[in-house]
Design an enzyme around this catalytic site. Structure first.
Site, PDB file in Angstrom:
ATOM      1  N   GLU A  79       4.699  -0.472  37.887  1.00 53.65           N
ATOM      2  CA  GLU A  79       4.841  -0.899  36.488  1.00 53.65           C
ATOM      3  C   GLU A  79       6.264  -1.305  36.138  1.00 53.65           C
ATOM      4  OE1 GLU A  79       3.225   1.798  37.459  1.00 53.65           O
ATOM      5  OE2 GLU A  79       1.153   1.477  36.809  1.00 53.65           O
ATOM      6  N   HIS A 108      -2.900  11.754  32.146  1.00 53.01           N
ATOM      7  CA  HIS A 108      -3.562  10.521  31.730  1.00 53.01           C
ATOM      8  C   HIS A 108      -3.978  10.542  30.262  1.00 53.01           C
ATOM      9  CE1 HIS A 108      -3.720   9.906  36.050  1.00 53.01           C
ATOM     10  NE2 HIS A 108      -4.027   8.649  35.835  1.00 53.01           N
TER      11      HIS A 108
END
Lengths: 327, 376
Positions: free
Chosen positions: A60, A129
């Site tokens: 990312e 998450h």
């Protein structure tokens, strides 16, 4: 008016802009061949080809930084974060470059970039998450942060985001990708910095954004059915930064009470900021302290019962409203 | 384009002192010993197609950079320059050589040791110095300081303060140049300290990947001055052959003696042309040395010896260039005159900076967003 899902609304906005403007490209993990983990970018590769729909390695920081560089050159990249949890890998790029390049270049460089993806929890993904990052990103001048809840706003705000000259943190309600709603045909935009009154009422103002808004509407239904009915006004902030102070304060001046609801942790959060704005600008209109309903102060748990307990519920909101009305 | 495993073991080094073969035999031991190579012989290669006027102009630029950095150091010690100040002294030949092959439309991006890049690309020394002094007449209006010089009209896209953080930006910029159908390239400078950072590895991977399709004209210029702040290369990685790290990403590379302007010019001409033609990335490791401290307030003798610094000073890039020019028959008086003129330019820059007004307070809130912008 046509009906489409939240997912289709996002895709439709991106595809329309890609048709209109060659400088728009999409980058992210598995967004092309795979079609997107949440299928938001499905079919775009076939329509626009691999130079515009760019599958990236799972890195990312690298691809978000590259997208910033593209944006500085005048392209309009849209980065998909498979989920916003992974944006921590890119946080140096987002906060140190995207948010600040315009400033420290003395206005010579700009970053017309959209970073989008699902935000928030509710599907048992546990600690790493599950995050609601609107307060975190909203803290940084230079970023714009939005969180639409309806398919209508998903499309209209995505168009606004892509055309914006500055970096936009586009926090999607991941749990709502399949929900349907009316979306106007043709081109329309929803401006940033304009809250929406999702339900009118006179007794208390419920403030939220993202998927919490749907929960607030359900809570408002129940409050209206109480023995002594309570007419709750529901405000969907839509935009965290810039912020629509005017709509918020007008509502509180009418109802004299406010309950601010968020999935994220309470400390140093959006609800804290909203409560502070209300007391600064409408102190004399308040008949009760501003209530905050937030996520539990713990990393998100896995077990279903614990997860349910970790996020605000309709009952939590109703209890807060009763406290605000001294009932 | 990927380098094969066998090739990756061979290191090609350009040097005007030696033929490439001789250099490759000496490079590794020289670097491991962290000692400079001997002074150049008379048998150097030609410096590309540059004529003697052009060479004198490069000498003028290097000299100006050195005087500029000396003046910045003084301003810092006098408390007139705040924050961090990273000087380029000792590394002048690298940026001077590479930016000689800058073409309009190219984009230059570097980290925080960026004064030379601005000066070489044509930013006015007055404005660069004024930025260091935090004045409203500065290159970025007093908002960035030493670490954030931008002059986009002249190709300079920053000026970044986080080690490694600018590398992904440069790779994305290179993608955009090809996407937009230009033949521009990105010259992306990074230090040896940045190569251990994840941002380098993620970005180099993308550059190699996109370059395979001709979509990444990035020229990586790895300026190995042997120290990431105070930590030497040997104390930062077990694999000290830094340019070989590009092999992991299918990016070919070579080394150059970064103290030798003429060697840098040779490699810069070839490398810029190659990247421009192929649209694929390429990397140069320039072996150089920072005569100055890392930052102007640094304790430089805690991590390196006086002897080491003195030894490298023998190979000061400006001294080497001067020796070559004298050997080529340039009169000493000519070089002295160039130095006097360079000094005058820097003196004028300091005067301009000192006399310039501070930024208006209203500037605090401009350039946060486009147009009038918004905050909370």
């Amino acid at each position: 008016m046509p009906v489409m899902t939240y997912r289709e609304a996002l895709r439709s906005a991106m595809a329309d802009e890609m048709e209109r403007d060659d400088s728009v490209v999409v980058l992210g993990e598995d967004i092309g061949v795979y079609g997107g983990t949440h299928l938001v970018t499905d079919t775009l590769l076939d329509r626009f080809g691999p130079k515009r729909v760019i599958d990236t390695p799972i890195a990312e920081g690298g691809f978000t930084g590259a997208a910033i560089g593209m944006a500085m050159m005048g392209m309009r990249p849209i980065v998909e974060m498979m989920t916003w949890n992974f944006s921590f890998q890119a946080v140096d790029q987002i906060l140190q470059n995207a948010a600040k390049v315009r400033y420290f270049s003395g206005g010579q460089a700009g970053v017309p970039l959209v970073i989008r993806g699902p935000n928030g929890g509710g599907v048992q993904l546990s600690a790493q998450h599950t995050h609601s990052l609107e307060g975190f990103y909203g803290h940084f001048p230079g970023l714009k942060v939005v969180s639409p809840v309806t398919p209508h706003d998903a499309k209209g705000m995505m168009l606004t985001a892509i055309r914006d000259p500055d970096p936009v943190i586009f926090l999607e309600a991941g749990a709502l990708y399949g929900t349907k709603g009316e979306v106007p045909e043709g081109e329309f935009t929803v401006p940033f910095g304009k809250a929406r009154v999702a339900r009118e009422g006179t007794d208390v103002t419920l403030v939220g954004y993202g998927r919490q808004v749907n929960m607030l509407l359900r809570a408002a239904d129940r409050l209206a059915e109480e023995e002594e009915p309570i007419a709750a006004e529901v405000i969907d902030l839509r935009s965290i930064r810039p912020f629509d102070t005017e709509t918020l304060i007008a509502s509180v001046r009418k109802t004299h009470r406010a309950v601010v609801v968020q999935e994220q942790w309470r400390w140093y959060s959006v609800a804290s900021e909203v409560a502070a704005i209300i007391q600064e600008q409408a102190f004399d209109d308040l008949d009760a302290p501003v209530e905050r309903v937030s996520g539990a102060e713990a990393p998100a748990p896995y077990a279903r019962n614990l997860e349910i307990a970790a996020f605000p519920s309709e009952q939590d909101v109703i209890d807060a409203v009763h406290r605000a009305l001294y009932r | 384009m990927a380098t094969t495993k066998g090739q990756s073991r061979r290191r090609k080094t350009s040097s005007s002192d030696d033929g490439p073969v001789a250099a490759s035999a000496t490079t590794r031991s020289r670097r491991n010993a962290k000692s400079p190579s001997p002074a150049p012989s008379r048998n150097g290669s030609e410096a590309g197609a540059l004529d003697s006027d052009a060479i004198l102009d490069l000498f003028r630029k290097m000299t100006t950079i050195r005087f500029f950095e000396d003046a910045a150091q003084r301003g810092f010690r006098q408390g007139k320059i705040g924050g961090y100040l990273h000087l380029y002294s000792g590394q002048e030949a690298v940026a001077t050589g590479f930016l000689s092959y800058y073409q309009e439309g190219d984009k230059i991006i570097t980290a925080y040791r960026d004064h030379a890049h601005a000066l070489l690309l044509g930013s006015h020394p007055n404005e660069v110095m004024a930025e260091l002094y935090g004045k409203g007449t500065g290159l970025v209006k007093g908002k960035g300081g030493s670490m954030h010089l931008f002059d986009v009209e002249n190709g300079l896209w920053g000026g970044y303060g986080i080690v490694g953080g600018h590398i992904p930006l440069g790779v994305g910029m290179a993608y955009a140049l090809r996407y937009q159908g230009t033949d521009g390239i990105v010259q992306l400078s990074l230090g040896d300290g940045a190569i251990h950072n994840g941002a380098f590895h993620e970005a180099a991977n993308l550059a190699g990947l996109w370059g395979r399709e001709g979509m990444n004209p990035t020229l990586f210029i790895l300026e190995n001055n042997n120290y990431g702040m105070g930590t030497s290369v040997e104390r930062a990685t077990a694999m000290t052959d830094l340019s070989a790290k590009f092999d992991s990403y299918g990016i070919e590379h070579e080394d150059v003696d970064g103290m030798d302007l003429f060697a840098v010019l040779d490699v810069a001409e070839r490398a810029t042309q190659r990247v421009r033609e192929t649209g694929a990335p390429y990397a140069i490791e320039a072996i150089t040395y920072r005569i100055a401290p890392h930052g102007a307030a640094d304790f430089l003798e805690r991590y390196r010896t006086k002897e080491e610094i003195a030894e490298w000073r023998q190979r000061d890039p400006i001294g080497l260039a001067e020796a070559r020019l004298l050997e080529a028959g340039v009169a000493e008086a000519t070089l002295d005159e160039i130095k006097r003129e360079a000094k005058a330019v820097v003196d004028e820059a300091v005067k301009f900076a000192e006399e310039s007004p501070e930024p208006e307070i209203a500037e605090l809130y401009t350039d946060v967003y486009a147009g009038d912008g918004v905050t909370g």
